[in-house]
Design a protein around this motif. Sequence first.
Motif, PDB file in Angstrom:
ATOM      1  N   LEU A   1       0.821  -1.207   0.000  1.00 33.81           N
ATOM      2  CA  LEU A   1       0.000   0.000   0.000  1.00 33.81           C
ATOM      3  C   LEU A   1       0.856   1.260   0.000  1.00 33.81           C
ATOM      4  CD1 LEU A   1      -2.885  -1.119   2.369  1.00 33.81           C
ATOM      5  CD2 LEU A   1      -3.034  -0.685  -0.094  1.00 33.81           C
ATOM      6  N   TRP A   2       1.971   1.241   0.707  1.00 37.04           N
ATOM      7  CA  TRP A   2       2.879   2.388   0.712  1.00 37.04           C
ATOM      8  C   TRP A   2       3.385   2.649  -0.710  1.00 37.04           C
ATOM      9  CZ3 TRP A   2       7.872   3.470  -0.651  1.00 37.04           C
ATOM     10  CH2 TRP A   2       8.432   4.654  -0.155  1.00 37.04           C
ATOM     11  N   VAL A   3       3.804   1.588  -1.374  1.00 37.26           N
ATOM     12  CA  VAL A   3       4.318   1.717  -2.745  1.00 37.26           C
ATOM     13  C   VAL A   3       3.223   2.208  -3.685  1.00 37.26           C
ATOM     14  CG1 VAL A   3       5.192   0.400  -4.726  1.00 37.26           C
ATOM     15  CG2 VAL A   3       6.162   0.041  -2.448  1.00 37.26           C
ATOM     16  N   TRP A   4       2.028   1.642  -3.598  1.00 39.66           N
ATOM     17  CA  TRP A   4       0.940   2.045  -4.484  1.00 39.66           C
ATOM     18  C   TRP A   4       0.548   3.497  -4.258  1.00 39.66           C
ATOM     19  CZ3 TRP A   4      -0.476   0.283  -8.894  1.00 39.66           C
ATOM     20  CH2 TRP A   4      -0.236  -1.060  -9.207  1.00 39.66           C
TER      21      TRP A   4
ATOM     22  N   GLN B   1     -10.096  -1.453  -1.614  1.00 41.50           N
ATOM     23  CA  GLN B   1     -10.735  -0.192  -1.220  1.00 41.50           C
ATOM     24  C   GLN B   1      -9.673   0.885  -0.998  1.00 41.50           C
ATOM     25  OE1 GLN B   1     -14.252   0.346   0.297  1.00 41.50           O
ATOM     26  NE2 GLN B   1     -13.755   2.490   0.444  1.00 41.50           N
ATOM     27  N   LYS B   2      -8.633   0.556  -0.245  1.00 38.10           N
ATOM     28  CA  LYS B   2      -7.561   1.524   0.025  1.00 38.10           C
ATOM     29  C   LYS B   2      -6.834   1.902  -1.253  1.00 38.10           C
ATOM     30  CE  LYS B   2      -6.900  -0.106   4.706  1.00 38.10           C
ATOM     31  NZ  LYS B   2      -6.085  -0.915   5.596  1.00 38.10           N
ATOM     32  N   LEU B   3      -6.581   0.923  -2.097  1.00 34.48           N
ATOM     33  CA  LEU B   3      -5.882   1.180  -3.350  1.00 34.48           C
ATOM     34  C   LEU B   3      -6.679   2.116  -4.254  1.00 34.48           C
ATOM     35  CD1 LEU B   3      -3.526   0.629  -5.241  1.00 34.48           C
ATOM     36  CD2 LEU B   3      -4.689  -1.442  -5.961  1.00 34.48           C
ATOM     37  N   LEU B   4      -7.964   1.849  -4.406  1.00 34.72           N
ATOM     38  CA  LEU B   4      -8.803   2.709  -5.243  1.00 34.72           C
ATOM     39  C   LEU B   4      -8.905   4.120  -4.659  1.00 34.72           C
ATOM     40  CD1 LEU B   4     -11.602   0.200  -6.275  1.00 34.72           C
ATOM     41  CD2 LEU B   4      -9.807   1.158  -7.739  1.00 34.72           C
ATOM     42  N   GLU B   5      -8.933   4.229  -3.337  1.00 36.51           N
ATOM     43  CA  GLU B   5      -8.939   5.553  -2.706  1.00 36.51           C
ATOM     44  C   GLU B   5      -7.643   6.298  -3.016  1.00 36.51           C
ATOM     45  OE1 GLU B   5      -9.665   4.618   1.415  1.00 36.51           O
ATOM     46  OE2 GLU B   5     -11.829   4.473   1.105  1.00 36.51           O
ATOM     47  N   MET B   6      -6.514   5.616  -2.891  1.00 37.58           N
ATOM     48  CA  MET B   6      -5.225   6.257  -3.172  1.00 37.58           C
ATOM     49  C   MET B   6      -5.156   6.765  -4.611  1.00 37.58           C
ATOM     50  SD  MET B   6      -2.528   3.654  -1.525  1.00 37.58           S
ATOM     51  CE  MET B   6      -2.762   3.027   0.115  1.00 37.58           C
ATOM     52  N   VAL B   7      -5.550   5.921  -5.532  1.00 33.26           N
ATOM     53  CA  VAL B   7      -5.446   6.268  -6.946  1.00 33.26           C
ATOM     54  C   VAL B   7      -6.397   7.410  -7.295  1.00 33.26           C
ATOM     55  CG1 VAL B   7      -5.780   5.398  -9.289  1.00 33.26           C
ATOM     56  CG2 VAL B   7      -4.628   3.980  -7.598  1.00 33.26           C
ATOM     57  N   SER B   8      -7.651   7.326  -6.878  1.00 32.63           N
ATOM     58  CA  SER B   8      -8.610   8.383  -7.224  1.00 32.63           C
ATOM     59  C   SER B   8      -8.297   9.681  -6.490  1.00 32.63           C
ATOM     60  CB  SER B   8     -10.044   7.925  -6.944  1.00 32.63           C
ATOM     61  OG  SER B   8     -10.223   7.605  -5.576  1.00 32.63           O
ATOM     62  N   ARG B   9      -7.794   9.603  -5.267  1.00 35.95           N
ATOM     63  CA  ARG B   9      -7.461  10.821  -4.510  1.00 35.95           C
ATOM     64  C   ARG B   9      -6.190  11.490  -5.031  1.00 35.95           C
ATOM     65  NH1 ARG B   9      -9.325   8.508   1.397  1.00 35.95           N
ATOM     66  NH2 ARG B   9     -11.556   8.644   0.921  1.00 35.95           N
ATOM     67  N   ALA B  10      -5.425  10.789  -5.839  1.00 38.91           N
ATOM     68  CA  ALA B  10      -4.291  11.439  -6.502  1.00 38.91           C
ATOM     69  C   ALA B  10      -4.810  12.478  -7.508  1.00 38.91           C
ATOM     70  CB  ALA B  10      -3.415  10.402  -7.204  1.00 38.91           C
TER      71      ALA B  10
END
Length: 182
Positions: free
Chosen positions: A59-62, A142-151
């Motif tokens: 998750l840190w890397v993503w 869920q966390k991954l999609l949040e990270m990507v969309s919040r970018a």
Amino acid sequence: MTAEPESSRLPPADLDRLSKAALVELVKLYSKLFLAMDGFWYLAIKEMMNEDTATEVDLWVWDKYARYEAKRLPPLVGAEGDDLARFATAFGYSPWFSNLNHEFTREGNGALTLTVHDCPSLDGMKREGLGREKTFCHQVEQKLLEMVSRAFNPNVEVTPVELPLKPTEDSFCCRWRFAVRP
């Protein structure tokens, strides 16, 4: 040291020499290799350390990767419009996401719905047989999609609508909703 005769040198790789069809196939291959590398990397950390550490580092890397990609990909692929439209367009070209058979639909209130019909990661976890496919989407995706969309916009809210497991072959894998918080 003597120089090799000019005639014995092989030509360097030159993308300009490839046909459009070959370039498209090359991009598809690189997307699959990108996904495989992510999986191998995760499994290596899991084996050397443990699953919790592998997930935390993954998750840190993503998170870092999502922000890096969000700056570079939209201009290249002509992703324009509001934050969610830019996200959906650019995300479709991401080497990770382009492996999914998916579609985005716009809701009347400006939100987007993502439907994933086939997911190679989910299929791989099923083949692995350790049961990770039962919790992955709830805990990691869920966390991954949040990270990507919040970018693209830090106020994006991601909500799972329907998650795996895929009950029949003709149904979709998962469905997510993306909306910008006021």
